[in-house]
Write an enzyme that holds these catalytic residues in place. Sequence first.
Site, PDB file in Angstrom:
ATOM      1  NE  ARG A  55      -3.685   0.159   2.482  1.00 52.92           N
ATOM      2  CZ  ARG A  55      -4.228   0.334   3.687  1.00 52.92           C
ATOM      3  NH1 ARG A  55      -4.179  -0.626   4.588  1.00 52.92           N
ATOM      4  NH2 ARG A  55      -4.806   1.459   3.988  1.00 52.92           N
ATOM      5  CB  CYS A  71      14.242  -1.553  21.867  1.00 51.08           C
ATOM      6  SG  CYS A  71      12.722  -1.976  21.010  1.00 51.08           S
ATOM      7  CG  ASN A  78     -20.693   7.250   0.006  1.00 48.38           C
ATOM      8  OD1 ASN A  78     -19.572   7.451   0.466  1.00 48.38           O
ATOM      9  ND2 ASN A  78     -21.137   6.042  -0.271  1.00 48.38           N
ATOM     10  CB  SER A  92     -19.108   2.159   4.093  1.00 51.40           C
ATOM     11  OG  SER A  92     -18.088   1.851   5.020  1.00 51.40           O
ATOM     12  CB  ALA A 138     -15.896  12.434  -3.601  1.00 54.41           C
ATOM     13  CG  HIS A 155      -9.039   5.143  11.332  1.00 48.05           C
ATOM     14  ND1 HIS A 155     -10.015   4.801  10.436  1.00 48.05           N
ATOM     15  CD2 HIS A 155      -9.660   5.270  12.534  1.00 48.05           C
ATOM     16  CE1 HIS A 155     -11.186   4.721  11.059  1.00 48.05           C
ATOM     17  NE2 HIS A 155     -11.000   5.002  12.337  1.00 48.05           N
ATOM     18  CB  CYS A 211      12.477  -0.625  17.323  1.00 50.76           C
ATOM     19  SG  CYS A 211      12.672   0.803  18.401  1.00 50.76           S
TER      20      CYS A 211
END
Length: 241
Positions: free
Chosen positions: A70, A149, A212, A188, A230, A119, A146
């Site tokens: 993505r 760590c 929508n 939605s 849209a 989100h 990371c």
Amino acid sequence: MIAKMQTIKALLSGARSVAVLTGAGVSAESGVPTFRDDGGLWKERRAEELARSEAFFRAPELVWEFYNWRRALVEKCDPNPAHYALAALEKQVPEMLLITQNVDGLHQKAGSENVLELHGSLWRLRCTVCVHEEENLEELPPLPACPKCGHLLRPGVVWFGEQLPAGILSTALDTVGKVDVMLVVGTSSVVQPAASLAHVAKRAGAVTIEVNLEPTHNTGFMDFALHGKAGEILPELIEGI
Ligand code: BJW
Ligand code: ZN
């Protein structure tokens, strides 16, 4: 439709404050797949099945593969006329908060400044063990580690069953409780708590407008609903405001 459009334009022109809630449908015309439409599939899986922490901790490589796919896809996508229309609206009304469920960063790329990411973001990473967080636009290894760590990093997004980032939900609730107009675009309206924001706005006296492709769970209680793309409706809606 034309009379409705004129009424909504007048409402937006006269509004002191506007809240906009956007969902995946706003980015669909940029080529970003939605979650629950037919195009929302990845390797025959529903995106919804992978966007949860159980999936990540069971099969982190699979979930990271999905997110890396993505990130690579969204990096190549440009904002569409819907994103630009909302960025222009922000300049035209005295106060506007754009609350987005999207994690693609396309509103900011289109020039929107006052954006609340409910989100999280595809471009943020968090450690699964320590407090480390980072913005990262680079290509990632299959299992990013990371730098503090050495444990596994995860996408800085909100999965099902997880709380929204601290302060984000309260800012959204405070704002929608005070605005004159709330515009809900390309969602939605099945995922909570985002879907409830329009109810909160309406109860507090705001005029609610939905844009929508098709009717949603929330259409029934909206003051106005416009059905279509849209990227076609929003530019028309803000023209001449
Ligand atoms: C177009 C178009 C075009 C297409 N033009 N339109 C109350 C009741 C029941 C359940 C719950 C509840 N409260 C909480 C829950 C659980 C859960 C939930 O809501 N479940 C429901 C599915 C039932 N919610 C949560 O878990 C949330 N956390 C939470 O509440 O914490 C508190 C808590 C914790 C523990 C216990 C109890 C409470 C977190 C939700 C996180 C959602 N995360 C995801 C993934 C983000 C990362 C990622 O991107 O990978 O967010 S899931 C996914 O859905 C993503 C989206 O932001 C979100 C919404 O989807 P969206 O944007 O609406 O997309 P679609 O595809 O559904 O719709 C697109 C629409 O566009 C369609 O209508 C098309 O027609 C339209 N469209 N093209 C205009 N061109
Ligand atoms: Zn760490």
